[in-house]
Motif scaffolding. Sequence first.
Motif, mmCIF file in Angstrom:
data_model
loop_
_atom_site.group_PDB
_atom_site.id
_atom_site.type_symbol
_atom_site.label_atom_id
_atom_site.label_comp_id
_atom_site.label_asym_id
_atom_site.label_seq_id
_atom_site.Cartn_x
_atom_site.Cartn_y
_atom_site.Cartn_z
ATOM 1 N N LEU A 53 0.813 -1.213 0.000
ATOM 2 C CA LEU A 53 0.000 0.000 0.000
ATOM 3 C C LEU A 53 0.852 1.271 0.000
ATOM 4 C CD1 LEU A 53 -2.781 -0.986 2.575
ATOM 5 C CD2 LEU A 53 -2.797 -1.200 0.079
ATOM 6 N N ASP A 54 2.170 1.124 -0.078
ATOM 7 C CA ASP A 54 3.059 2.289 0.004
ATOM 8 C C ASP A 54 2.763 3.331 -1.073
ATOM 9 O OD1 ASP A 54 4.257 1.246 2.230
ATOM 10 O OD2 ASP A 54 6.145 0.691 1.235
ATOM 11 N N ALA A 55 2.526 2.894 -2.289
ATOM 12 C CA ALA A 55 2.262 3.858 -3.368
ATOM 13 C C ALA A 55 0.962 4.617 -3.101
ATOM 14 C CB ALA A 55 2.207 3.154 -4.721
ATOM 15 N N ARG A 56 -0.036 3.927 -2.583
ATOM 16 C CA ARG A 56 -1.304 4.600 -2.274
ATOM 17 C C ARG A 56 -1.126 5.557 -1.099
ATOM 18 N NH1 ARG A 56 -3.246 -0.596 -4.004
ATOM 19 N NH2 ARG A 56 -4.756 -0.377 -5.700
ATOM 20 N N ARG A 57 -0.305 5.145 -0.128
ATOM 21 C CA ARG A 57 -0.035 6.052 0.990
ATOM 22 C C ARG A 57 0.650 7.319 0.478
ATOM 23 N NH1 ARG A 57 -0.153 6.619 6.232
ATOM 24 N NH2 ARG A 57 1.378 7.945 7.230
ATOM 25 N N GLU A 58 1.593 7.161 -0.436
ATOM 26 C CA GLU A 58 2.274 8.336 -1.006
ATOM 27 C C GLU A 58 1.286 9.235 -1.735
ATOM 28 O OE1 GLU A 58 5.580 6.956 -3.371
ATOM 29 O OE2 GLU A 58 6.511 5.987 -1.632
#
Length: 193
Positions: A53-58
């Motif tokens: 989910l890192d890209a969505r968090r960014e």
Amino acid sequence: MSESLWSLPADELLRRAASSDPTPGGGSIAAVSGALGLGLVLMAVAVTGDPALDARRERGEALLARVVPAADADVAAFGALMDAYGMPRDDEASKAARASAVEAASVRATVEPLDLVATLVEGLALAAELEPLVKRSVVSDVHAGADLVRGAGRAAIRTADINLAALERGDAPAAAGLRERRDALAAALEEAV
């Protein structure tokens, strides 16, 4: 108001919002509420702790970085509009200068909340993507965050509407394009899952 709304303790922000002071008003409180809603969505991602989910968090952090300054931008836009209304009207030249300044400030006071709505619509899309991906124990935070984001968007539309109405009454050249953008954003806000 020269200090950022974000530097105020929550109880002071609430006291000012409930006072007779003209700011913070609907647009700035919409931005604060929208930021808090996005914060809840990001909290659910953080609690889930899934690197997938890192890209969505960014993406969410980038949206938040656009929403946060909108609170102070609304206060500044209102101040500029009040300054324009306060300009002298002693002769035809000063009346024309005042009318031009009022129109420009009204455009800004319409564009600022519409920009906020556009960002909040993106935030709703992100919340919808994240809802099935976060831990079940925090899905209610995604829902609550999305509810705040949608409500903030509706409040920002209302802020834009009051300024847009003045532009339309004055037959401002920018009014038609702003009306079209407002209507498209209002529809997108309601259609967002």
